[in-house]
Design a protein around this motif. Structure first.
Motif, PDB file in Angstrom:
ATOM      1  N   ASN A 167       0.804  -1.222   0.000  1.00 49.42           N
ATOM      2  CA  ASN A 167       0.000   0.000   0.000  1.00 49.42           C
ATOM      3  C   ASN A 167       0.840   1.276   0.000  1.00 49.42           C
ATOM      4  OD1 ASN A 167      -2.363  -1.597   0.199  1.00 49.42           O
ATOM      5  ND2 ASN A 167      -2.111  -1.734   2.411  1.00 49.42           N
ATOM      6  N   HIS A 168       2.164   1.130   0.062  1.00 46.31           N
ATOM      7  CA  HIS A 168       3.055   2.284   0.140  1.00 46.31           C
ATOM      8  C   HIS A 168       3.695   2.539  -1.222  1.00 46.31           C
ATOM      9  CE1 HIS A 168       2.277   2.120   4.303  1.00 46.31           C
ATOM     10  NE2 HIS A 168       3.213   1.249   4.658  1.00 46.31           N
ATOM     11  N   PRO A 169       3.411   3.683  -1.857  1.00 47.09           N
ATOM     12  CA  PRO A 169       3.959   3.975  -3.194  1.00 47.09           C
ATOM     13  C   PRO A 169       5.478   3.891  -3.263  1.00 47.09           C
ATOM     14  CG  PRO A 169       2.241   5.552  -2.626  1.00 47.09           C
ATOM     15  CD  PRO A 169       2.501   4.749  -1.390  1.00 47.09           C
ATOM     16  N   GLU A 170       6.165   4.243  -2.164  1.00 47.02           N
ATOM     17  CA  GLU A 170       7.628   4.225  -2.192  1.00 47.02           C
ATOM     18  C   GLU A 170       8.193   2.808  -2.274  1.00 47.02           C
ATOM     19  OE1 GLU A 170       6.396   4.374   2.196  1.00 47.02           O
ATOM     20  OE2 GLU A 170       5.738   5.255   0.298  1.00 47.02           O
ATOM     21  N   SER A 171       7.346   1.803  -2.117  1.00 42.97           N
ATOM     22  CA  SER A 171       7.798   0.406  -2.185  1.00 42.97           C
ATOM     23  C   SER A 171       7.905  -0.103  -3.619  1.00 42.97           C
ATOM     24  CB  SER A 171       6.838  -0.493  -1.401  1.00 42.97           C
ATOM     25  OG  SER A 171       6.790  -0.102  -0.050  1.00 42.97           O
ATOM     26  N   LEU A 172       7.459   0.695  -4.585  1.00 39.87           N
ATOM     27  CA  LEU A 172       7.478   0.243  -5.983  1.00 39.87           C
ATOM     28  C   LEU A 172       8.872  -0.181  -6.420  1.00 39.87           C
ATOM     29  CD1 LEU A 172       6.177  -0.184  -8.757  1.00 39.87           C
ATOM     30  CD2 LEU A 172       6.498   2.273  -9.197  1.00 39.87           C
ATOM     31  N   GLN A 173       9.887   0.615  -6.102  1.00 37.03           N
ATOM     32  CA  GLN A 173      11.248   0.279  -6.529  1.00 37.03           C
ATOM     33  C   GLN A 173      11.743  -1.010  -5.893  1.00 37.03           C
ATOM     34  OE1 GLN A 173      12.774   1.764  -9.051  1.00 37.03           O
ATOM     35  NE2 GLN A 173      10.876   2.975  -9.173  1.00 37.03           N
ATOM     36  N   TYR A 174      11.335  -1.262  -4.660  1.00 39.03           N
ATOM     37  CA  TYR A 174      11.685  -2.528  -4.008  1.00 39.03           C
ATOM     38  C   TYR A 174      11.094  -3.703  -4.769  1.00 39.03           C
ATOM     39  CZ  TYR A 174      11.066  -6.462  -0.815  1.00 39.03           C
ATOM     40  OH  TYR A 174      11.029  -7.734  -0.270  1.00 39.03           O
ATOM     41  N   TYR A 175       9.823  -3.601  -5.132  1.00 35.65           N
ATOM     42  CA  TYR A 175       9.164  -4.688  -5.858  1.00 35.65           C
ATOM     43  C   TYR A 175       9.760  -4.866  -7.259  1.00 35.65           C
ATOM     44  CZ  TYR A 175       5.475  -4.889  -2.286  1.00 35.65           C
ATOM     45  OH  TYR A 175       4.767  -5.034  -1.105  1.00 35.65           O
ATOM     46  N   LEU A 176      10.078  -3.755  -7.921  1.00 37.39           N
ATOM     47  CA  LEU A 176      10.675  -3.855  -9.255  1.00 37.39           C
ATOM     48  C   LEU A 176      12.035  -4.541  -9.198  1.00 37.39           C
ATOM     49  CD1 LEU A 176       9.749  -0.340 -10.708  1.00 37.39           C
ATOM     50  CD2 LEU A 176       8.911  -2.555 -11.534  1.00 37.39           C
ATOM     51  N   ASN A 177      12.809  -4.219  -8.173  1.00 33.69           N
ATOM     52  CA  ASN A 177      14.114  -4.867  -8.008  1.00 33.69           C
ATOM     53  C   ASN A 177      13.951  -6.355  -7.747  1.00 33.69           C
ATOM     54  OD1 ASN A 177      17.122  -4.694  -7.486  1.00 33.69           O
ATOM     55  ND2 ASN A 177      16.437  -5.464  -5.513  1.00 33.69           N
TER      56      ASN A 177
END
Length: 213
Positions: A167-177
């Motif tokens: 639910n946290h937008p800043e987590s997108l880069q973590y998921y992409l990695n």
């Protein structure tokens, strides 16, 4: 925000923080200076890092608010505490520490260096519940879990993705990695291992799509 700053901020509201594996004592220093906590217990299993923490905390003028203890996890901790920080360790070591006999705190801040999904599964199978999750990038991607005593059941997907991180937008880069790493592993895998990775890639595709909307 750095990893230390993120860990420190999550201690807000704790009266006495027990920092297991305090290392240099930087989280304690930041949390005390910013008023997140009132006092702390700096805990280390080895004398040298505990002495490093002692010197750093003394240099910051905060020694009167910190108790230092040489201990394997909770085992030699006598003073009361209401919050616990265990960060910068492997998942298995964090599990072992949480299984040690101790009086439950109101808040646990956990940051494992690997196998976050397995840590989530362990937590929810051992009378804890996750109340928040934070992702931080500082050379590496880190996930921090905020946990309290309680009951929570997670699906296989929630253990992997996280019940709150998605639910946290800043987590997108973590998921992409994570998606990049798994995609590479999937190309080399065979049989059941390949199927298991494919399931995780499906989980990631869904949450990434949601975050990109």
């Amino acid at each position: 925000m750095t990893r230390i700053e993120a860990l420190s901020k999550l201690t807000n509201g704790i009266d006495t923080l027990l920092d297991i594996g305090t290392d240099h004592g930087y989280v304690i220093i930041d949390a005390l200076e910013k008023g997140y906590i009132k006092q702390a217990i700096a805990c280390e299993v080895n004398p040298m890092p505990l002495e490093n923490a002692r010197q750093n905390i003394a240099a910051s003028g905060l020694s009167d608010r910190v108790h230092f203890v040489l201990s394997n996890g909770f085992l030699n901790v006598i003073k009361p505490f209401d919050g616990v920080l265990i960060a910068g360790m492997g998942m298995h070591l964090i599990k072992d520490i949480l299984l040690q006999p101790h009086t439950k705190a109101k808040k646990y801040i956990l940051q494992a260096n690997n196998h976050i999904d397995q840590l989530r599964e362990f937590i929810t199978n051992n009378d804890f519940r996750i109340v928040d999750e934070v992702s931080i990038f500082e050379k590496f991607h880190y996930v921090i879990l905020v946990v309290e005593p309680g009951i929570m059941k997670l699906s296989q997907k929630e253990c992997y993705i996280g019940p709150f991180l998605k639910n946290h937008p800043e987590s997108l880069q973590y998921y992409l990695n994570l998606q990049r790493i798994l995609s590479s592993n999937h190309m080399r895998a065979t049989g059941e291992k390949k199927r298991q990775i494919a399931v995780k890639l499906d989980y990631l595709s869904e949450v990434i799509s949601d975050l990109q909307k």
